[in-house]
Design a protein around this motif. Structure first.
Motif, PDB file in Angstrom:
ATOM      1  N   GLY A  49       0.806  -1.219   0.000  1.00 44.32           N
ATOM      2  CA  GLY A  49       0.000   0.000   0.000  1.00 44.32           C
ATOM      3  C   GLY A  49       0.833   1.259   0.000  1.00 44.32           C
ATOM      4  O   GLY A  49       0.486   2.244   0.664  1.00 44.32           O
ATOM      5  N   CYS A  76      -1.322   2.439  -3.721  1.00 46.63           N
ATOM      6  CA  CYS A  76      -2.452   3.321  -3.401  1.00 46.63           C
ATOM      7  C   CYS A  76      -3.041   3.945  -4.659  1.00 46.63           C
ATOM      8  O   CYS A  76      -4.266   4.013  -4.819  1.00 46.63           O
ATOM      9  N   ALA A  97      -5.124   1.540  -6.618  1.00 46.11           N
ATOM     10  CA  ALA A  97      -6.433   1.347  -6.002  1.00 46.11           C
ATOM     11  C   ALA A  97      -7.361   2.516  -6.285  1.00 46.11           C
ATOM     12  O   ALA A  97      -8.559   2.333  -6.550  1.00 46.11           O
ATOM     13  N   ILE A  98      -6.826   3.739  -6.235  1.00 44.96           N
ATOM     14  CA  ILE A  98      -7.630   4.923  -6.550  1.00 44.96           C
ATOM     15  C   ILE A  98      -8.131   4.842  -7.988  1.00 44.96           C
ATOM     16  O   ILE A  98      -9.290   5.129  -8.287  1.00 44.96           O
ATOM     17  N   VAL A 116      -7.648   6.445  -1.226  1.00 43.22           N
ATOM     18  CA  VAL A 116      -7.999   5.020  -1.250  1.00 43.22           C
ATOM     19  C   VAL A 116      -9.285   4.780  -0.471  1.00 43.22           C
ATOM     20  O   VAL A 116     -10.188   4.065  -0.923  1.00 43.22           O
ATOM     21  N   GLN A 174     -12.728   5.150  -2.083  1.00 43.40           N
ATOM     22  CA  GLN A 174     -13.198   4.214  -3.111  1.00 43.40           C
ATOM     23  C   GLN A 174     -14.110   3.161  -2.486  1.00 43.40           C
ATOM     24  O   GLN A 174     -13.696   2.432  -1.572  1.00 43.40           O
ATOM     25  N   VAL A 208     -12.942  -0.701  -2.658  1.00 53.85           N
ATOM     26  CA  VAL A 208     -11.602  -1.050  -2.188  1.00 53.85           C
ATOM     27  C   VAL A 208     -11.630  -1.357  -0.690  1.00 53.85           C
ATOM     28  O   VAL A 208     -12.113  -0.552   0.108  1.00 53.85           O
TER      29      VAL A 208
END
Length: 586
Positions: free
Chosen positions: A15, A20, A23-24, A137, A140, A143
């Motif tokens: 992460g 990160c 994931a965004i 993150v 979201q 996620v």
């Protein structure tokens, strides 16, 4: 011990910066479920944990992405993937603008333009850059973040054609020891590079005062190697030139006040050796070897205003350097700043070391992607390049699902029905075997464990660092190595690897440290094979081969490798030229 099964479409291991941002990016694909597994906490993990004071990869006015490709190619003596460099360079300014929208403070002049430090970087107040990414993150909806989850191994299978594919991963919670089995349709490795392979500048309590994050152990490299993924250019190590003892960055001094590298006699020596990244370190080593050291950055005589700026800059990114000046009562305006090289690191954000990936950041193993410092081929990517690669990988993963599975649900645990129906070892047997491996380290001696083992975790790690330092080109030998020393290093590293199964863990934190040692040893093994394979000195200090002290363009190629039943096998690939691309044939 507790066991937990997690099912998801996409697993992101790590992460940090790239993880990160991937994931965004995947947040816009609501149909895909995403899990981030981070062994620390994404709020303050990875290389940006403490912040950063500049974005070192940015295309300023009057320059183009191709200029950045040319710069990185020249600095790395041609051993780069220009297609990868161009694809990330084209996104550098866009991800920077996005960071600013998220709240990053970028310094601006009176005209409202970014304050640059050279043509490739801009100044920021970046102490909160990681919390900003973590906040992005958490916004979201698709996620899930699992902090304190250390992933140790990828789960692989075979499709109907007998080709390897990744279908998940195994790990454990570093606090309560819960064992995790994560089933995923695609996995992105974003674990960063490898520190701690070599004996560092400082010992004892200060041994983790190093240039690169000491918690980046090469975990991604190790699990990728064990899964059969191809690696590239480990022999292009990175050695940072840093302020002596504090290991604080020198670029702020060199660029901020224009300080030259000088020897003890005050002679400017950087012009004799060159100013490429590796040459700055090499020149310092050679001046010391010739008896003309110590070596310095010539700051004596700078203005009071410039000195004050240096105090503030280092308080922001390396407080120990400012504290050293203040404690001594002598600042950089009165005394030059002594410099030295660090121990070598394997890091794809500064050199070309890492996973061999295609333009979508897919590795050679189907379903496995890599981004950031763990991905090879694209040096000098820094923060913004890692963000760009996270974005590229995320977009590639989304396309991967669209092309391969029509957006299958996580319960199917596959990108295609055919793959999972014909895959071998996809059940719980592999997880059970991994749990047995974890528990073997945790069992006390009276139950068949290894509590009475002759070697401690720390002892094995220190032995590894000593071996690499003395036989594989560490600080002790001025970064030089030769065929004979590398042979000794290879044998001794194998002997240490044989000790790992007998190491004892009293808790989950010790178990984490055992696997970190295992990871580093695997990376050491691969690194030694790469150092032996390149029969030249292409980058002084980064790859200083005493048996082959000159550059040799006749065999110009990428040195790649795969790990096959405990043996590192070398693959030589032709260079990808500017304007060309490379795509895997899975």
């Amino acid at each position: 011990m507790k066991k937990e099964l997690v099912q998801t479409d996409v697993l992101i291991i790590g992460g940090g910066t790239a993880g990160c941002y991937a994931a965004i990016t995947l947040g816009s694909h609501a149909e895909l479920s995403v899990v981030i597994a981070e062994k620390a906490n994404i709020q303050r993990s990875g290389c940006l944990a403490a912040g950063v004071n500049a974005l070192n990869a940015y295309i300023t006015e009057g320059h183009s992405p191709q200029d950045y490709v040319d710069y990185a190619t020249n600095d790395a003596e041609e051993i780069v993937r220009p297609d990868l460099l161009l694809s990330l360079s084209e996104r550098l300014n866009a991800v920077t603008a996005d960071l600013e929208r998220r709240g990053l403070v970028i310094l601006k002049d009176e005209q409202g333009k970014y304050v640059s430090r050279g043509w490739r970087n801009i100044k920021i107040n970046g102490e909160n850059i990681k919390p900003l990414l973590a906040s992005g993150v958490r916004e979201q909806k698709n996620v899930r973040v699992i902090n304190h989850l250390n992933i140790t191994d990828l789960e692989t299978a075979r499709d109907s054609d007998g080709k390897a594919l990744v279908i998940g991963a195994f790990g454990f919670d570093v606090n309560d020891g819960t064992f995790y089995h994560i089933k995923a349709g695609a996995v992105l490795i974003a674990t960063g590079g490898a520190a701690g392979l070599y004996r560092p500048n400082n010992s004892g309590f200060s041994r983790h005062k190093m240039w690169y994050s000491p918690f980046n152990t090469g975990a991604g490299y190790a699990m990728g190697l064990l899964a059969g993924a191809e690696m590239t250019t480990f022999e292009m190590r990175f050695i940072a030139l840093r302020c002596k003892d504090t290991i604080a960055p020198t670029g702020t001094i060199a660029q901020g006040v224009g300080a030259k590298q000088v020897n003890a006699a005050g002679e400017v020596y950087e012009t004799r050796y060159g100013i490429k990244t590796s040459e700055r370190c090499w020149g310092t080593v050679e001046e010391n070897r010739a008896g003309r050291g110590p070596c310095y950055l010539a700051t004596k005589g700078i203005s009071a205003e410039a000195e004050e700026d240096l105090y503030k800059a280092y308080l922001n990114m390396a407080p120990s350097q400012t504290l050293k000046w203040l404690e001594k009562g002598i600042g950089p305006a009165e005394e030059n700043v002594e410099v030295e090289g660090t121990e070598p690191y394997i890091v794809g954000g500064h050199t070309a070391s890492g996973f061999w990936v295609d333009n979508g950041r897919a590795t050679t193993v189907r379903g496995l992607f890599a981004a950031g410092d763990v991905a090879g081929g694209a040096p000098q990517k820094y923060v913004t390049g890692a963000l760009a690669e996270g974005q590229i990988a995320a977009e590639s993963i989304a396309h991967f699902f669209e092309q391969s599975a029509g957006k299958k649900s996580a319960e199917k645990n596959s990108l295609a029905d055919e793959s999972i129906e014909n895959a071998e070892n996809t059940g719980s047997d592999a997880f059970a075997e991994k749990i047995c491996e974890y528990q073997a380290h945790l069992q006390p001696a009276e139950q068949g464990g290894s509590e009475a083992a002759l070697f401690s975790i720390e002892g094995v790690e220190e032995a590894m660092q000593k071996i690499m330092d003395e036989y594989a080109g560490g600080i002790a030998t001025g970064y030089r190595y030769n065929e004979s020393r590398l042979s000794v290093a290879e044998q001794k590293i194998r002997e240490l690897q044989a000790l790992v199964p007998s190491l004892f863990a009293s808790d989950a934190d010790d178990l984490l440290r055992i696997y970190e040692v295992r990871e580093r040893l695997i990376v050491c093994q691969a690194l030694i094979a790469h150092l032996r394979a390149r029969k030249e000195t292409r980058w002084h200090s980064f790859g200083e081969h005493a048996d082959y002290p000159e550059k040799n363009d006749s065999g110009l190629c990428y040195i790649n490798s795969v790990y096959d039943h405990g043996t590192v096998k070398i693959i030589r690939r032709p260079l990808v030229k500017n304007g060309e691309g490379y795509e895997h044939q899975h």
